[in-house]
Design a protein around this motif. Structure first.
Motif, mmCIF file in Angstrom:
data_model
loop_
_atom_site.group_PDB
_atom_site.id
_atom_site.type_symbol
_atom_site.label_atom_id
_atom_site.label_comp_id
_atom_site.label_asym_id
_atom_site.label_seq_id
_atom_site.Cartn_x
_atom_site.Cartn_y
_atom_site.Cartn_z
ATOM 1 N N VAL A 73 0.827 -1.370 0.054
ATOM 2 C CA VAL A 73 0.167 0.156 -0.111
ATOM 3 C C VAL A 73 0.786 1.180 -0.190
ATOM 4 N N SER A 99 -1.505 -1.123 -4.222
ATOM 5 C CA SER A 99 -2.565 -0.028 -4.348
ATOM 6 C C SER A 99 -1.972 1.428 -3.705
ATOM 7 N N GLU A 116 -8.092 0.324 4.559
ATOM 8 C CA GLU A 116 -6.838 -0.488 3.997
ATOM 9 C C GLU A 116 -5.604 -0.536 4.655
#
Length: 254
Positions: A73, A99, A116
């Motif tokens: 991430v 991401s 997330e």
């Protein structure tokens, strides 16, 4: 989805062309520090990682490109840069496991924070926190460069965010100015251990200009000073070790 670079962006190659990055034509640009940071992350396939203050994603993408099966991430407070980071993941074929999240480090790893970025779930956290001393350096008129270089939050906030995200035994890897090492060690309190330091020297005989620091959450292993990385020889030619890192994406010994 951006198929070509708009006028305000450039399309650049790093790691000897292994990564293509869209980045702002002005302001803070991808550089050696991000690649050195990526090389120091001791990640393994299947692990979960977060890059704090990711910008356009250079360091996190370099780690993901090196480690198959790693999920990443890219955390960036600026929504525009976070969108570029996500686009760079897509352009390099990494968006199935990389991401981007537009988030403040003060919010991540908290109950009401971004979903997330939950607490205690990450094996690796890397960060290249802003490290110029505002008392000794003039602020850049460019807001992106100013945010990248001059800290709006103390280093301890970045380390605290990493502590919230990491699983027990997980590793924080960061890069800092060599003259800030004492402050880094002070910020790594008793909740951290197994600290490893890699000095980075611009050439033989020169003082270190950067330090790469790794620390593990909840460990008690004593500090270790690891062999230095020297970037160039006396004639200014890249060293074999530096070339392997900066052009080939090699990892530093873990």
């Amino acid at each position: 989805m951006l198929e070509s670079a708009p006028p305000a962006l450039t399309d650049d190659a790093v790691l000897g062309g292994r990564l293509r990055l869209l980045q702002p034509a002005r302001g803070h640009r991808a550089g050696h520090d991000a690649i050195l940071l990526a090389a120091a992350v001791p990640a393994a396939p299947g692990e979960r990682a977060a890059d704090l203050g990711a910008g356009i994603g250079t360091a996190g993408l370099a780690v993901a490109a090196r480690v198959p099966g790693l999920s990443m991430v890219l955390v960036e407070i600026d929504p525009g840069l976070a969108a570029l980071a996500a686009e760079n993941a897509r352009r390099n074929g990494l968006d199935d496991r990389v991401s981007a999240a537009a988030a403040d480090i003060g919010d991540i790893g908290r109950a009401n924070g971004p979903p997330e970025l939950p607490a205690d779930r990450f094996d690796q956290v890397l960060c290249n926190p802003p490290f110029l001393d505002p008392g000794r350096h003039a602020a850049s008129p460019d807001p992106d460069k100013r945010r990248a270089h001059l800290p709006e939050r103390p280093r301890g906030d970045w380390i605290a965010a990493a502590l919230r995200l990491l699983t027990p035994g997980g590793t924080l890897t960061l890069i800092e100015r060599a003259d800030a090492l004492a402050g880094v060690l002070a910020d790594l309190d008793v909740r951290w251990g197994a600290i490893e330091i890699v000095p980075v020297h611009p050439r033989p005989g020169a003082p270190a200009s950067r330090v790469l620091v790794r620390a593990r959450k909840g460990r008690r292993t004593p500090l270790a000073l690891l062999p230095a990385l020297v970037l160039a020889d006396v004639a200014g030619r890249p060293s074999e070790a530096a070339d392997a890192v900066l052009r080939s994406g090699a990892a530093l010994p873990a």
